[in-house]
Design a protein around this motif. Sequence first.
Motif, PDB file in Angstrom:
ATOM      1  N   HIS A 150       6.862  11.482  -0.792  1.00  0.00           N
ATOM      2  CA  HIS A 150       5.749  11.560   0.161  1.00  0.00           C
ATOM      3  C   HIS A 150       4.486  12.052  -0.547  1.00  0.00           C
ATOM      4  CE1 HIS A 150       4.130  11.977   4.279  1.00  0.00           C
ATOM      5  NE2 HIS A 150       3.574  13.100   3.845  1.00  0.00           N
ATOM      6  N   LEU A 151       4.631  13.105  -1.341  1.00  0.00           N
ATOM      7  CA  LEU A 151       3.483  13.641  -2.089  1.00  0.00           C
ATOM      8  C   LEU A 151       2.939  12.617  -3.072  1.00  0.00           C
ATOM      9  CD1 LEU A 151       4.610  17.305  -2.826  1.00  0.00           C
ATOM     10  CD2 LEU A 151       2.947  16.512  -1.129  1.00  0.00           C
ATOM     11  N   GLN A 152       3.823  11.883  -3.748  1.00  0.00           N
ATOM     12  CA  GLN A 152       3.374  10.861  -4.692  1.00  0.00           C
ATOM     13  C   GLN A 152       2.596   9.766  -3.966  1.00  0.00           C
ATOM     14  OE1 GLN A 152       3.317  10.948  -7.965  1.00  0.00           O
ATOM     15  NE2 GLN A 152       2.233   9.002  -7.961  1.00  0.00           N
ATOM     16  N   ALA A 153       3.066   9.359  -2.804  1.00  0.00           N
ATOM     17  CA  ALA A 153       2.348   8.345  -2.027  1.00  0.00           C
ATOM     18  C   ALA A 153       0.963   8.859  -1.628  1.00  0.00           C
ATOM     19  CB  ALA A 153       3.160   7.946  -0.798  1.00  0.00           C
ATOM     20  N   LEU A 154       0.868  10.129  -1.246  1.00  0.00           N
ATOM     21  CA  LEU A 154      -0.434  10.710  -0.908  1.00  0.00           C
ATOM     22  C   LEU A 154      -1.365  10.691  -2.117  1.00  0.00           C
ATOM     23  CD1 LEU A 154       0.629  13.788   1.268  1.00  0.00           C
ATOM     24  CD2 LEU A 154      -0.552  11.728   2.054  1.00  0.00           C
ATOM     25  N   ARG A 155      -0.832  11.039  -3.296  1.00  0.00           N
ATOM     26  CA  ARG A 155      -1.652  11.009  -4.525  1.00  0.00           C
ATOM     27  C   ARG A 155      -2.170   9.596  -4.798  1.00  0.00           C
ATOM     28  NH1 ARG A 155       2.812  14.187  -6.339  1.00  0.00           N
ATOM     29  NH2 ARG A 155       2.200  16.364  -6.436  1.00  0.00           N
ATOM     30  N   GLU A 156      -1.303   8.614  -4.620  1.00  0.00           N
ATOM     31  CA  GLU A 156      -1.710   7.226  -4.874  1.00  0.00           C
ATOM     32  C   GLU A 156      -2.747   6.749  -3.860  1.00  0.00           C
ATOM     33  OE1 GLU A 156       1.760   4.690  -5.287  1.00  0.00           O
ATOM     34  OE2 GLU A 156       2.734   6.209  -6.543  1.00  0.00           O
ATOM     35  N   ILE A 157      -2.636   7.185  -2.622  1.00  0.00           N
ATOM     36  CA  ILE A 157      -3.637   6.830  -1.616  1.00  0.00           C
ATOM     37  C   ILE A 157      -4.997   7.402  -1.999  1.00  0.00           C
ATOM     38  CG2 ILE A 157      -4.346   7.198   0.781  1.00  0.00           C
ATOM     39  CD1 ILE A 157      -1.291   7.093   1.472  1.00  0.00           C
ATOM     40  N   VAL A 158      -5.000   8.666  -2.418  1.00  0.00           N
ATOM     41  CA  VAL A 158      -6.251   9.299  -2.836  1.00  0.00           C
ATOM     42  C   VAL A 158      -6.837   8.584  -4.038  1.00  0.00           C
ATOM     43  CG1 VAL A 158      -7.265  11.429  -3.780  1.00  0.00           C
ATOM     44  CG2 VAL A 158      -5.665  11.544  -1.847  1.00  0.00           C
ATOM     45  N   SER A 167       4.181  15.839  10.970  1.00  0.00           N
ATOM     46  CA  SER A 167       3.768  17.077  11.623  1.00  0.00           C
ATOM     47  C   SER A 167       3.315  18.080  10.559  1.00  0.00           C
ATOM     48  CB  SER A 167       4.958  17.655  12.398  1.00  0.00           C
ATOM     49  OG  SER A 167       4.837  19.044  12.551  1.00  0.00           O
ATOM     50  N   PRO A 168       2.159  18.721  10.765  1.00  0.00           N
ATOM     51  CA  PRO A 168       1.715  19.726   9.789  1.00  0.00           C
ATOM     52  C   PRO A 168       2.720  20.861   9.589  1.00  0.00           C
ATOM     53  CG  PRO A 168      -0.082  19.141  11.258  1.00  0.00           C
ATOM     54  CD  PRO A 168       1.157  18.489  11.816  1.00  0.00           C
ATOM     55  N   ILE A 169       3.441  21.228  10.630  1.00  0.00           N
ATOM     56  CA  ILE A 169       4.419  22.307  10.481  1.00  0.00           C
ATOM     57  C   ILE A 169       5.600  21.835   9.651  1.00  0.00           C
ATOM     58  CG2 ILE A 169       6.044  23.821  11.701  1.00  0.00           C
ATOM     59  CD1 ILE A 169       3.933  24.094  13.897  1.00  0.00           C
ATOM     60  N   ARG A 170       6.092  20.615   9.898  1.00  0.00           N
ATOM     61  CA  ARG A 170       7.214  20.101   9.096  1.00  0.00           C
ATOM     62  C   ARG A 170       6.791  19.923   7.641  1.00  0.00           C
ATOM     63  NH1 ARG A 170       8.194  16.443  13.791  1.00  0.00           N
ATOM     64  NH2 ARG A 170       7.361  14.764  12.499  1.00  0.00           N
ATOM     65  N   PHE A 171       5.576  19.424   7.419  1.00  0.00           N
ATOM     66  CA  PHE A 171       5.056  19.256   6.059  1.00  0.00           C
ATOM     67  C   PHE A 171       5.003  20.618   5.359  1.00  0.00           C
ATOM     68  CE2 PHE A 171       1.717  19.104   2.896  1.00  0.00           C
ATOM     69  CZ  PHE A 171       1.929  17.895   2.254  1.00  0.00           C
ATOM     70  N   SER A 172       4.429  21.595   6.032  1.00  0.00           N
ATOM     71  CA  SER A 172       4.287  22.938   5.457  1.00  0.00           C
ATOM     72  C   SER A 172       5.642  23.602   5.245  1.00  0.00           C
ATOM     73  CB  SER A 172       3.417  23.808   6.360  1.00  0.00           C
ATOM     74  OG  SER A 172       2.127  23.245   6.498  1.00  0.00           O
ATOM     75  N   LEU A 173       6.575  23.356   6.143  1.00  0.00           N
ATOM     76  CA  LEU A 173       7.915  23.901   6.004  1.00  0.00           C
ATOM     77  C   LEU A 173       8.577  23.384   4.739  1.00  0.00           C
ATOM     78  CD1 LEU A 173      10.433  25.387   7.043  1.00  0.00           C
ATOM     79  CD2 LEU A 173      10.865  23.459   8.545  1.00  0.00           C
ATOM     80  N   MET A 174       8.491  22.081   4.499  1.00  0.00           N
ATOM     81  CA  MET A 174       9.084  21.517   3.276  1.00  0.00           C
ATOM     82  C   MET A 174       8.393  22.059   2.032  1.00  0.00           C
ATOM     83  SD  MET A 174      11.779  19.795   3.791  1.00  0.00           S
ATOM     84  CE  MET A 174      11.988  19.062   2.178  1.00  0.00           C
ATOM     85  N   ALA A 175       7.078  22.203   2.091  1.00  0.00           N
ATOM     86  CA  ALA A 175       6.350  22.746   0.941  1.00  0.00           C
ATOM     87  C   ALA A 175       6.795  24.180   0.649  1.00  0.00           C
ATOM     88  CB  ALA A 175       4.844  22.689   1.197  1.00  0.00           C
ATOM     89  N   SER A 176       7.123  24.925   1.698  1.00  0.00           N
ATOM     90  CA  SER A 176       7.568  26.310   1.527  1.00  0.00           C
ATOM     91  C   SER A 176       8.954  26.414   0.912  1.00  0.00           C
ATOM     92  CB  SER A 176       7.575  27.034   2.876  1.00  0.00           C
ATOM     93  OG  SER A 176       6.291  27.066   3.430  1.00  0.00           O
ATOM     94  N   HIS A 214       0.854  -1.187   0.000  1.00  0.00           N
ATOM     95  CA  HIS A 214       0.000   0.000   0.000  1.00  0.00           C
ATOM     96  C   HIS A 214       0.895   1.244   0.000  1.00  0.00           C
ATOM     97  CE1 HIS A 214      -2.920   2.978   1.371  1.00  0.00           C
ATOM     98  NE2 HIS A 214      -3.842   2.130   0.934  1.00  0.00           N
ATOM     99  N   PRO A 215       0.496   2.286  -0.727  1.00  0.00           N
ATOM    100  CA  PRO A 215       1.323   3.505  -0.790  1.00  0.00           C
ATOM    101  C   PRO A 215       1.600   4.133   0.573  1.00  0.00           C
ATOM    102  CG  PRO A 215      -0.580   3.685  -2.262  1.00  0.00           C
ATOM    103  CD  PRO A 215      -0.682   2.375  -1.574  1.00  0.00           C
ATOM    104  N   ARG A 216       0.755   3.880   1.563  1.00  0.00           N
ATOM    105  CA  ARG A 216       0.992   4.466   2.890  1.00  0.00           C
ATOM    106  C   ARG A 216       2.332   4.030   3.468  1.00  0.00           C
ATOM    107  NH1 ARG A 216      -2.230   0.341   4.080  1.00  0.00           N
ATOM    108  NH2 ARG A 216      -1.440  -1.132   5.614  1.00  0.00           N
ATOM    109  N   THR A 217       2.844   2.881   2.997  1.00  0.00           N
ATOM    110  CA  THR A 217       4.135   2.403   3.505  1.00  0.00           C
ATOM    111  C   THR A 217       5.287   3.277   3.017  1.00  0.00           C
ATOM    112  OG1 THR A 217       4.455   0.842   1.671  1.00  0.00           O
ATOM    113  CG2 THR A 217       3.287   0.026   3.631  1.00  0.00           C
ATOM    114  N   ARG A 218       5.018   4.132   2.036  1.00  0.00           N
ATOM    115  CA  ARG A 218       6.053   5.037   1.516  1.00  0.00           C
ATOM    116  C   ARG A 218       5.932   6.451   2.088  1.00  0.00           C
ATOM    117  NH1 ARG A 218       4.095   3.187  -3.231  1.00  0.00           N
ATOM    118  NH2 ARG A 218       3.868   5.289  -4.049  1.00  0.00           N
ATOM    119  N   LEU A 219       4.953   6.668   2.969  1.00  0.00           N
ATOM    120  CA  LEU A 219       4.850   7.980   3.615  1.00  0.00           C
ATOM    121  C   LEU A 219       6.039   8.160   4.544  1.00  0.00           C
ATOM    122  CD1 LEU A 219       1.049   8.117   4.471  1.00  0.00           C
ATOM    123  CD2 LEU A 219       2.250   9.369   2.663  1.00  0.00           C
ATOM    124  N   ASP A 220       6.577   9.348   4.574  1.00  0.00           N
ATOM    125  CA  ASP A 220       7.752   9.655   5.379  1.00  0.00           C
ATOM    126  C   ASP A 220       7.305  10.284   6.700  1.00  0.00           C
ATOM    127  OD1 ASP A 220      10.073  10.871   6.489  1.00  0.00           O
ATOM    128  OD2 ASP A 220      10.976  10.992   4.494  1.00  0.00           O
TER     129      ASP A 220
END
Length: 109
Positions: A93-101, A20-29, A9-15
């Motif tokens: 991580h983003l690709q795994a999220l896309r595949e989960i969706v 954390s929403p702040i760490r996620f948002s920080l990387m996106a920034s 399952h793609p969730r196994t590739r989530l990092d």
Amino acid sequence: MTDTPSAPHPRTRLDDNFASPIRFSLMASLSDGVELDFAALREILQCGDSPLSKAISHLQAAEYIVARKGSLGSRPRTWVHSTSAGRAAFAGHLQALREIVALGGGPAL
């Protein structure tokens, strides 16, 4: 039912570094090799100094970002940018999220 193993399952590739929403948002920034100073990141992420400092420390320990200290005039500053390893990990991580969706039949991201 077949005995053919299915792909994990793609969730196994989530990092977990982006859990954390702040760490996620920080990387996106910090996409595309952008370098931002601490104050700009704090404003963009709409968070306090302590949570941002913890997020930076965490991602720096994972070698996903680099923080450099310096000064602008007489004021100390910290600038942060992502590493190539961090950008690759975030893209995965983003690709795994896309595949989960997509597995759930939801809207494409």
